[in-house]
Design an enzyme around this catalytic site. Structure first.
Site, PDB file in Angstrom:
ATOM      1  N   SER A 143       0.848  -1.197   0.000  1.00 39.32           N
ATOM      2  CA  SER A 143       0.000   0.000   0.000  1.00 39.32           C
ATOM      3  C   SER A 143       0.876   1.238   0.000  1.00 39.32           C
ATOM      4  O   SER A 143       1.954   1.258   0.608  1.00 39.32           O
ATOM      5  CB  SER A 143      -0.908   0.034   1.226  1.00 39.32           C
TER       6      SER A 143
ATOM      7  N   TYR B 225      -2.213  -0.524  10.335  1.00 43.80           N
ATOM      8  CA  TYR B 225      -2.408  -1.022   8.972  1.00 43.80           C
ATOM      9  C   TYR B 225      -1.200  -0.681   8.108  1.00 43.80           C
ATOM     10  O   TYR B 225      -0.687  -1.532   7.371  1.00 43.80           O
ATOM     11  CB  TYR B 225      -3.671  -0.425   8.359  1.00 43.80           C
TER      12      TYR B 225
END
Length: 256
Positions: free
Chosen positions: A145, A158
């Protein structure tokens, strides 16, 4: 399509929606037999039906990859069985995205993020890679990500879990690459299907302001990158994190 993955078999986790679904569809369109894995049987069977309707090959495998090594090993065994005995391509896509602040993250949430986003793909790769080596080679694609490298004020856990996947990508490339298994990753920007007119905007879309793209990306953009990394065209690509993020992490556009 060009049948770049003809005679290949692929296991795609989290393949019932968004990026995973697009990757499964794209792999099948390129000739691969795809094991579509996810928690929702209804959505998984819809993906399989779409692939078969287009003339492709796919099977649905329900799986709750909760971080337990047993769950990952079971999925690896089931996928190999439905795919004719071997997995040529593994896409570690399944993940969760709780995004509380650091003080707002309780221990249960922390553990669950790491269980699903790091432990599950770790043990799935541990189960699949040796079989790939024994069969003569294979490809592993991890999903990272953009916020693993560009800090934002929420979702620290995350972000760190995706950073872990990028580090594992390089470590696995060193561990498995010399024995025929290529390992790479894709780092998407904000990616989702179009929002219907009149509906609320996706909360992440503001993060794409000030990028060359200027807007969110579509799941198909990530799928095309995955096809490339899975294909023989990427035979000299090892340990790379491919940014498909509209320029988010590398470029800043300054308005005149």
């Amino acid at each position: 399509m060009s049948n770049r993955l003809e005679h290949k078999s692929a296991l795609v986790t989290g393949a019932t929606s968004n990026i995973g679904r697009a990757i499964a569809l794209a792999f099948a369109a390129e000739g691969a037999h795809v094991a579509v894995s996810g928690r929702s049987r209804k959505r998984g069977e819809e993906v399989v039906a779409a692939i078969r309707a287009a003339g492709g090959k796919a099977d649905f495998l329900p799986a709750d990859l909760n971080g337990g090594a047993a769950a990952s090993r079971a999925l690896a065994e089931e996928a190999a069985a439905v795919l004719g005995g071997r997995i040529d391509i593994l896409v570690n896509n399944a993940g969760i995205y709780p995004s509380p602040t650091t003080p707002g993250t309780d221990e249960e949430t922390f553990d669950r993020i790491y269980a699903v986003n790091v432990k599950a793909p770790f043990f799935l790769t541990a189960a699949v890679a040796p079989a790939m080596i024994a069969a003569g080679g294979g490809t592993v694609i991890n999903l990272g990500s953009w916020i693993a490298r560009l800090g934002i004020p929420i979702g620290a856990v995350y972000s760190s879990s995706k950073g872990a996947m990028e580090v594992l990508t390089r470590a696995w490339a060193a561990e498995f690459g010399p024995r025929g298994v290529r390992v790479n990753a894709i780092s998407p920007g904000v990616v989702h299907t179009p929002i219907p007119a009149g509906a609320d905007a996706h909360p992440g879309d503001i993060m794409m302001k000030g990028t060359p793209a200027g807007t969110f990306g579509l799941p198909e953009a990530i799928a095309r990158a995955a096809v490339y990394l899975a294909s023989d065209e990427a035979s000299f690509v090892h340990g790379t994190v491919l940014d498909v993020d509209g320029g988010r992490t590398g470029v800043a556009v300054v308005a005149a």
